[in-house]
Design an enzyme around this catalytic site. Structure first.
Site, PDB file in Angstrom:
ATOM      1  N   SER A 144     105.783 -18.541  57.530  1.00  0.00           N
ATOM      2  CA  SER A 144     105.341 -19.846  56.972  1.00  0.00           C
ATOM      3  C   SER A 144     106.679 -20.179  56.071  1.00  0.00           C
ATOM      4  O   SER A 144     107.750 -20.645  56.892  1.00  0.00           O
ATOM      5  CB  SER A 144     104.448 -19.410  55.975  1.00  0.00           C
ATOM      6  OG  SER A 144     103.956 -20.779  55.542  1.00  0.00           O
ATOM      7  N   GLU A 238      96.280 -24.811  63.593  1.00  0.00           N
ATOM      8  CA  GLU A 238      97.074 -24.814  62.528  1.00  0.00           C
ATOM      9  C   GLU A 238      97.870 -26.091  62.212  1.00  0.00           C
ATOM     10  O   GLU A 238      98.544 -26.782  63.150  1.00  0.00           O
ATOM     11  CB  GLU A 238      98.338 -23.761  61.950  1.00  0.00           C
ATOM     12  CG  GLU A 238      99.173 -23.664  63.258  1.00  0.00           C
ATOM     13  CD  GLU A 238     100.404 -22.569  62.665  1.00  0.00           C
ATOM     14  OE1 GLU A 238     101.063 -22.714  61.605  1.00  0.00           O
ATOM     15  OE2 GLU A 238     100.780 -21.535  63.380  1.00  0.00           O
ATOM     16  N   HIS A 268      97.387 -19.939  61.284  1.00  0.00           N
ATOM     17  CA  HIS A 268      98.627 -19.922  60.612  1.00  0.00           C
ATOM     18  C   HIS A 268      98.957 -18.470  60.338  1.00  0.00           C
ATOM     19  O   HIS A 268      98.081 -17.823  59.795  1.00  0.00           O
ATOM     20  CB  HIS A 268      98.525 -20.870  59.243  1.00  0.00           C
ATOM     21  CG  HIS A 268      99.921 -20.997  58.508  1.00  0.00           C
ATOM     22  ND1 HIS A 268     100.914 -21.484  59.059  1.00  0.00           N
ATOM     23  CD2 HIS A 268     100.266 -20.435  57.477  1.00  0.00           C
ATOM     24  CE1 HIS A 268     102.011 -21.495  58.125  1.00  0.00           C
ATOM     25  NE2 HIS A 268     101.542 -20.697  57.144  1.00  0.00           N
TER      26      HIS A 268
END
Length: 303
Positions: A144, A238, A268
């Site tokens: 991320s 996502e 995600h």
């Protein structure tokens, strides 16, 4: 691969939705609480340390004689998470690359906005080099925000004239803080974790008035020329899918060796669910094999 596993994970995530619209202190409290209920796998040891004045968590896996070092950057939209909470996923990368993992506990916004995270990441890498670790023995990895920070650190290291590591592995990189990706809307219904509305307050926390399109904030806008090979993974469920696709395109346009690996029907940072999702373990296996090959290749070049 199991459609049932994917559906079960989607249901779990929707039923236990993290309140990304709450304030940062509440998000941190809840994440810490959540992490405390998820013990590390057997055989994983985490030790507090530091690199270049930046706190770190050193992660080792029993039975793995480390040949390399993975410098790892955790996720959390630059405002939550820490080096220790990332230890399980980081250990999975270390195990597959026969590496010791050093997870960087970079400073978080809003208390420490940009460029604190970028500065800490570079300081940790510089200290690793000064300590005698060959760049060919190092890979970056992250998920991320940490996946984007890994790429930003490559750019920053290049611009500081430092030798670059062998490769970098970014899982679901949060690489565009201008939030201009088309999948912000087109994947809204499919994403069980995030709505597009979750991001603007956190972008403001991190950028603190700086331009979100700066290359070290949003690497999809950076000049990526001269970077080592990149492995970028994402799932189709996502809202940040477009970040991964555009980051890979930007790298390819700059003549960087890039592998874009997209898994259908998963959320995600799906790799974090490796214990219950076959696709997650398989994606980690693919990345581990490729990272290992790139590290071995970099060793031969510098030998």
């Amino acid at each position: 691969m199991s459609a049932e596993q994917r559906e079960n994970l989607d249901a779990i995530l929707r039923q236990n939705a993290f309140p990304f619209d709450s304030d940062v202190s509440e998000q941190r409290r809840l994440l810490k609480e959540l992490a405390s209920t998820q013990p590390l796998p057997a055989g994983v040891t985490v030790t507090a340390a530091a690199l270049g004045g930046v706190p770190t968590a050193e992660i080792t896996v029993d039975g793995v004689e480390p040949r390399h070092v993975v410098l790892y950057f955790h996720g959390g939209v630059y405002v939550i998470g820490d080096a220790f909470q990332a230890a399980d996923l980081a250990a999975q990368v270390g195990q597959r690359t026969r590496a010791k993992v050093i997870s960087v506990d970079y400073r978080l916004a809003p208390e420490h906005p940009y460029p604190a995270a970028v500065d800490d990441a570079l300081a940790a890498y510089q200290a690793l080099l000064r300590g005698g670790t060959a760049p060919s023995d190092i890979a970056f990895a992250g998920e991320s925000a940490g996946g984007a920070l890994a790429v930003a650190t490559l750019v920053n290291a290049r611009d500081h004239g430092l030798p670059l590591p062998a490769a970098a592995f970014a899982m679901s990189p949060y690489a565009d803080l201008t939030l201009s990706g088309a999948t912000m809307e087109t994947k809204r219904a499919a994403d069980p974790l995030f709505s597009p509305e979750a991001f603007p307050p956190r972008v403001a926390d991190y950028t603190a008035g700086q331009d979100a399109a700066l290359g070290l904030i949003s690497p999809i806008f950076a000049d990526l020329s001269g970077l080592p090979p990149l492995i970028i993974q994402a799932g189709t469920h996502e809202v940040l899918l477009d970040d991964a696709i555009r980051l890979a395109r930007q790298a390819a346009t700059a003549d960087v060796d890039v592998t874009l690996d997209i898994t259908p029907g998963v959320p995600h940072v799906f790799q974090a669910y490796h214990a219950i999702l076959d696709e997650a373990a398989a994606a980690l296996d693919r990345a581990g094999q490729l990272l290992s090959a790139l590290l071995a290749s970099a060793e031969r070049v510098t030998a």
